[in-house]
Structure formats: C-alpha cells, structure tokens
Design a protein around this motif. Structure first.
Motif, short mmCIF file in Angstrom:
data_model
loop_
_atom_site.label_atom_id
_atom_site.label_comp_id
_atom_site.label_asym_id
_atom_site.label_seq_id
_atom_site.Cartn_x
_atom_site.Cartn_y
_atom_site.Cartn_z
N ARG A 54 32.70 33.97 56.14
CA ARG A 54 33.43 33.61 54.93
C ARG A 54 32.46 33.00 53.91
O ARG A 54 31.71 32.09 54.23
N LEU A 55 32.52 33.51 52.67
CA LEU A 55 31.70 33.01 51.57
C LEU A 55 32.61 32.49 50.47
O LEU A 55 33.69 33.05 50.24
N THR A 56 32.17 31.46 49.78
CA THR A 56 32.92 30.92 48.65
C THR A 56 32.23 31.34 47.36
O THR A 56 31.02 31.21 47.23
N VAL A 57 33.04 31.83 46.41
CA VAL A 57 32.52 32.30 45.14
C VAL A 57 33.20 31.52 44.02
O VAL A 57 34.43 31.51 43.92
N ARG A 58 32.40 30.87 43.19
CA ARG A 58 32.92 30.08 42.08
C ARG A 58 33.20 30.98 40.88
O ARG A 58 32.52 31.96 40.66
N ASN A 59 34.23 30.63 40.11
CA ASN A 59 34.65 31.28 38.87
C ASN A 59 35.50 32.53 39.05
O ASN A 59 35.70 33.28 38.11
N MET A 60 36.01 32.77 40.25
CA MET A 60 36.97 33.86 40.45
C MET A 60 38.34 33.32 40.08
O MET A 60 38.89 32.49 40.80
N VAL A 61 38.90 33.77 38.96
CA VAL A 61 40.15 33.18 38.49
C VAL A 61 41.26 34.19 38.22
O VAL A 61 42.34 33.80 37.81
N CYS A 62 40.99 35.47 38.42
CA CYS A 62 42.00 36.47 38.12
C CYS A 62 41.80 37.71 38.97
O CYS A 62 40.80 37.85 39.66
N ALA A 63 42.74 38.64 38.86
CA ALA A 63 42.67 39.89 39.64
C ALA A 63 41.44 40.71 39.24
O ALA A 63 40.81 41.35 40.09
N ARG A 64 41.08 40.68 37.97
CA ARG A 64 39.87 41.42 37.54
C ARG A 64 38.63 40.81 38.15
O ARG A 64 37.68 41.53 38.49
#
Length: 187
Positions: free
Chosen positions: A2-12
């Motif tokens: 599992r990796l965490t990705v910052r700034n993913m805020v929408c379906a796109r």
C-alpha cells in the motif's frame, strides 16, 4: 503493498494516478483517493519512476508514516464531503476516521493539528464550505438544500459559518461570481 499519494482529490486524479502506475509497469490491486495498493512491492527503480511520474503531474508519493496518515485523513474527508451520497446516513467524523485508519481519533487529531496547524474539524469545515461554493456555482439547489447536503443544521448556520470564514454571505459570493479553491489547496 500500500502506497499513499498526496493531492488525489477527485475521480480524474484517481484515473491519472492509475495510468501512471500502469505506465510504470506495476500491477495494481486497488486504488482510492489517496491510496494505491499494488500486487507486489516495486523495485527501487520502479518506485523512483513512479515517484517522478506522480510529481510531474502534481501528486506526491508519501514516505513518512505521519505524512501518510495526514494524507489519508485528508483523502477520507475529501471523499466524505465531495464524493458521498447526500442521502447516506450521517456518521460522526471521529468514528469514520478511526475506522478508516484503524487508530484512536485522539491520536489522529493530535497528529493532524501538530503537523497542519489546524484541527481536523477546521479542515472538515473548510472542505464543506468549498462544497457549498461548488453547489452555489451550479445554481441548481436552494440554500436550504445546500445546507442539508453539506451537513449544516440550517441555512442560518451555513450562512454564519460561510461569512465567518470567507468574509461574505453566500448570496454575496454568488453575486460576485468568485471562484473556488482547489481541493488540494484547502486548509
């Protein structure tokens, strides 16, 4: 893995990150706002390629455990505020976050405040107000409907919070035609 990705805020954002993961040659098990689950651990070269691919389009792979926890808190709040069904039963934010992150809310709250400089509740309110701005811009709902959809007890409560944090009433905001803040910039 599992990796965490910052700034993913929408379906796109999810779609963009999914494409970057695939372009890196990694097998994807699952992807959600703020999280990518891979079938297997990437090699150091793949991890670096993934990191560079994400950063090229405004995302960030989070390595630090505390930073990953903060990113997961933010992703859970964004998902709740901007991507939930308005008819879904209301849940307590503290319970939602504790269950999603498998940690006591008090430790999550303390960490968030220490790192971000605002409380989880303040961040949640800021996200809700961004959702209010979005719904005002769409001009499809009454203020009562907007208040209900965003979890405010009344139009008066919504208006008071809106004015307190933006300096203007919702109707003044609508008349000005002001834009919204990008979700990854809120807070």
């Amino acid at each position: 893995m599992r990796l965490t990705v910052r700034n993913m805020v929408c379906a796109r954002c999810v779609a963009a990150v999914e494409q970057i993961v695939k372009d890196t040659g990694l097998a994807l098990r699952n992807i959600e706002l703020g999280e990518v689950e891979l079938e297997a651990a990437p090699t150091p070269a793949q991890l670096e390629q993934l990191r560079q691919g994400l950063e090229a389009v405004g995302f960030e792979l989070v390595d630090d455990r505390d930073a990953a926890t903060i990113a997961r808190i933010k992703a859970a709040i964004v998902k709740l505020v901007h991507h939930s069904d308005a008819a879904a039963p209301k849940v307590k934010l503290s319970e939602l976050l504790s269950n999603a992150l498998h940690r006591e809310y008090s430790s999550l709250s303390s960490l968030f405040t220490q790192v971000e400089g605002i409380t989880i509740e303040q961040f949640f309110l800021l996200q809700r107000l961004e959702r209010v701005k979005e719904l005002i811009r769409y001009d499809e709902l009454t203020m009562s409907e907007i208040a209900f959809r965003t979890g405010f007890s009344s139009v008066a409560h919504l208006s008071a919070q809106f004015k307190k944090l933006t300096g203007m009433t919702p109707s003044a905001f609508k008349a000005m035609g002001k834009g919204r803040t990008a979700l990854d910039r809120v807070g």
